[in-house]
Design an enzyme around this catalytic site. Structure first.
Site, PDB file in Angstrom:
ATOM      1  N   HIS A 160      -7.629  -5.571   0.173  1.00  9.78           N
ATOM      2  CA  HIS A 160      -6.471  -4.992   0.581  1.00  9.78           C
ATOM      3  C   HIS A 160      -5.767  -5.491   1.813  1.00  9.78           C
ATOM      4  O   HIS A 160      -6.076  -5.160   2.889  1.00  9.78           O
ATOM      5  CB  HIS A 160      -6.947  -3.522   0.762  1.00  9.78           C
ATOM      6  CG  HIS A 160      -5.576  -2.498   0.765  1.00  9.78           C
ATOM      7  ND1 HIS A 160      -4.932  -1.971  -0.520  1.00  9.78           N
ATOM      8  CD2 HIS A 160      -5.537  -1.591   1.626  1.00  9.78           C
ATOM      9  CE1 HIS A 160      -4.183  -1.243  -0.093  1.00  9.78           C
ATOM     10  NE2 HIS A 160      -4.279  -0.964   1.495  1.00  9.78           N
ATOM     11  N   SER A 185       0.861  -1.345   0.040  1.00 13.92           N
ATOM     12  CA  SER A 185       0.048  -0.006   0.177  1.00 13.92           C
ATOM     13  C   SER A 185       0.793   1.111   0.016  1.00 13.92           C
ATOM     14  O   SER A 185       1.640   1.445  -0.975  1.00 13.92           O
ATOM     15  CB  SER A 185      -0.834  -0.077   1.197  1.00 13.92           C
ATOM     16  OG  SER A 185      -1.878   0.629   1.176  1.00 13.92           O
ATOM     17  N   TRP A 242     -10.140   0.355  -4.740  1.00 15.47           N
ATOM     18  CA  TRP A 242      -9.808   1.867  -4.354  1.00 15.47           C
ATOM     19  C   TRP A 242      -8.236   1.856  -5.180  1.00 15.47           C
ATOM     20  O   TRP A 242      -7.690   3.134  -5.661  1.00 15.47           O
ATOM     21  CB  TRP A 242      -9.653   1.696  -2.937  1.00 15.47           C
ATOM     22  CG  TRP A 242      -9.117   3.030  -2.322  1.00 15.47           C
ATOM     23  CD1 TRP A 242      -7.858   3.217  -1.483  1.00 15.47           C
ATOM     24  CD2 TRP A 242      -9.779   4.347  -2.336  1.00 15.47           C
ATOM     25  NE1 TRP A 242      -7.779   4.415  -1.188  1.00 15.47           N
ATOM     26  CE2 TRP A 242      -8.921   5.185  -1.497  1.00 15.47           C
ATOM     27  CE3 TRP A 242     -10.916   4.753  -3.134  1.00 15.47           C
ATOM     28  CZ2 TRP A 242      -9.137   6.676  -1.542  1.00 15.47           C
ATOM     29  CZ3 TRP A 242     -11.261   6.124  -2.759  1.00 15.47           C
ATOM     30  CH2 TRP A 242     -10.441   7.274  -1.949  1.00 15.47           C
TER      31      TRP A 242
HETATM   32  C1  GTR Z   1      -5.498   4.311   1.993  1.00 11.53           C
HETATM   33  C2  GTR Z   1      -4.837   5.363   0.789  1.00 11.53           C
HETATM   34  C3  GTR Z   1      -4.138   4.391  -0.021  1.00 11.53           C
HETATM   35  C4  GTR Z   1      -3.081   3.382   0.568  1.00 11.53           C
HETATM   36  C5  GTR Z   1      -3.803   2.958   1.951  1.00 11.53           C
HETATM   37  C6  GTR Z   1      -2.705   2.365   2.826  1.00 11.53           C
HETATM   38  O1  GTR Z   1      -6.280   5.218   2.812  1.00 11.53           O
HETATM   39  O2  GTR Z   1      -5.878   6.066   0.144  1.00 11.53           O
HETATM   40  O3  GTR Z   1      -3.542   5.084  -1.143  1.00 11.53           O
HETATM   41  O4  GTR Z   1      -1.949   3.947   0.637  1.00 11.53           O
HETATM   42  O5  GTR Z   1      -4.452   3.852   2.406  1.00 11.53           O
HETATM   43  O6  GTR Z   1      -1.603   2.480   2.713  1.00 11.53           O
HETATM   44  O7  GTR Z   1      -3.108   1.395   3.533  1.00 11.53           O
END
Ligand code: GTR
Length: 420
Positions: free
Chosen positions: A401, A260, A351
């Site tokens: 995610h 991420s 996302w």
């Molecule tokens: C989210 C963000 C993403 C990603 C994520 C993370 O809120 O919008 O770009 O980086 O966090 O790091 O888990």
């Protein structure tokens, strides 16, 4: 004078309008028509056909673009770098590994910053390749190992991980073992090196702490427009870790990994330092592996609004204006060529725009081709859980995610072919 309740209302309205302005799109039919910036044509129109021309002309100008307008430039060099072995032990990971904990100290302008590197190395080989990756809440969260030191740096509160008052405690030990398949790495002959990213730069919109503060001139309080945000600071931290790792005789190669936001940092570190033998981007999304021009899921405007400290201030000029970007994220990926690169997505992580991550890998394959290395040869997204593993690799796994055992199993089998 305006009453506080009106001020609050006004601020809330402003925040909401910024969010509605950058409302995410999840409809493929609404992805705008756009031209993918060409990897093989320089900004002034010169055509590139060979790896040498890429290295002499095109690569440096793209690197400069990402440095000046996306992640931000590091304003200078450190004055001093040192490290200290804090402890080591021969019976970690069920007796299969050695553990080392190393404190790294960075100094600049008579200020200093410390971070701790946790290392697990497979026993029985004189030197091993390692995965180097940041963790989100402290080295002690990646393992139940009672000897791993607990960070005292600022930590984002997290109920599930039992972190409150912005401090990690014994309660969060081992709470993130699900994201770190350490025993699988060790069994396959790989080591792990990990660092808590908050020790390098706390993840909050505050530039008074962390790495940035070391580099300020007298009276400076935040980076200049084209200077580094937090992603570039985390990438710098990875390069400093490399300064240590390349001199540790127990380590043969370093493959950086990040999930991420830390995947974005891993990609930028890989692009800026070719000592990293390979790079793994897990669900890195917007500002990571995903093409910005698709404007699918998180967008440039939205990420700069939610995380104003991640990128250089200069990146804000593209908020809602992705069509004006002269480069896109496939060109960031191409900066890593010909070194092995693995881009991974998760099907429920819309996302992060899995298709945009895949297409960026597909387009970047052109540069791998210049070096005679295999990349992604089709622009059709592969089936879920059907990895394509060439020098440039990609998978989209089922689920959301996260970092799962499935991901690590793929990274390990791919890395085994390339680095063992
Ligand atoms: C989210 C963000 C993403 C990603 C994520 C993370 O809120 O919008 O770009 O980086 O966090 O790091 O888990």
């Amino acid at each position: 004078m305006m009453k506080p309740v009106f001020i609050l209302l006004a601020v809330t309205c402003m925040m909401q309008s910024a969010f509605t302005q950058f409302e995410p799109n999840y409809d493929e039919s609404k992805v705008p028509q756009f031209e993918v910036p060409d990897l093989l044509t320089t900004f002034n129109g010169e055509k590139i056909t060979k790896a040498e021309q890429w290295e002499d002309k095109r690569r440096p100008e793209l690197l400069r673009f990402f440095e000046e307008e996306v992640y931000g430039r590091v304003p200078g060099n450190l004055d001093a770098f040192s490290f200290k072995l804090l402890e080591q032990d021969d019976s970690a990971v069920n007796g299969k590994a050695r553990r080392k904990q190393v404190a790294i100290t960075l100094e600049k302008n008579k200020r200093s910053l410390n971070f701790n590197l946790l290392l697990y190395l497979p026993k029985g080989s004189p030197s091993a390749p390692v995965f180097l990756g940041y963790n989100f809440h402290g080295n002690h969260t990646v393992t139940h190992d009672p000897k791993v030191l607990i960070t005292d740096a600022w930590n984002e509160n997290n109920e599930a991980l039992e972190i409150s008052n912005n401090k990690a405690t014994e309660a969060s030990r081992g709470k993130r073992t699900n994201r770190w398949a350490i025993e699988k790495m060790i069994d396959a002959g790989f080591g792990l090196a990990t660092i808590y990213y908050g020790e390098v730069d706390p993840d909050k919109n505050d530039f008074t702490d962390g790495l940035h503060a070391l580099f300020y001139k007298e009276g400076q309080e935040r980076p200049e427009t084209n200077e580094w945000g937090s992603i570039a600071a985390w990438a710098f931290g990875l390069r400093c870790a490399m300064d240590y790792l390349e001199n540790d005789g127990d380590i043969s190669k370093v493959v950086i990994f990040g999930h991420s936001r830390l995947g974005k940092a891993a990609l930028w570190a890989g692009a800026t330092d070719n000592r990293f033998a390979g790079v793994i981007s897990n669900d890195s999304g917007c500002g990571g592996a995903a093409l910005s021009k698709r404007q699918f899921g998180e967008t440039v405007g939205r990420i700069n609004h939610s995380f104003p400290h991640w990128f250089a201030d200069a990146f804000e000029q593209y908020n809602g204006k992705e069509e004006q970007l002269p480069a896109d994220q496939h060109q960031l990926l191409a900066l890593i060529a010909p070194r092995p690169l693995y881009v991974a997505s998760a099907v429920e992580d819309q996302w992060a725009d899995p298709k945009g991550e895949f297409l960026a890998a597909y387009y970047a394959s052109t540069i791998y081709g210049l070096y005679g290395k295999a990349g992604i040869t089709t622009d059709e997204l592969p089936a879920v859980d059907r990895p394509i593993q060439n020098t440039l690799a990609y998978h989209i796994r089922s689920g959301g995610h996260d970092v799962m055992d499935y991901d690590w199993e793929q990274y390990i089998s791919w890395a085994k072919k390339l680095f063992n």
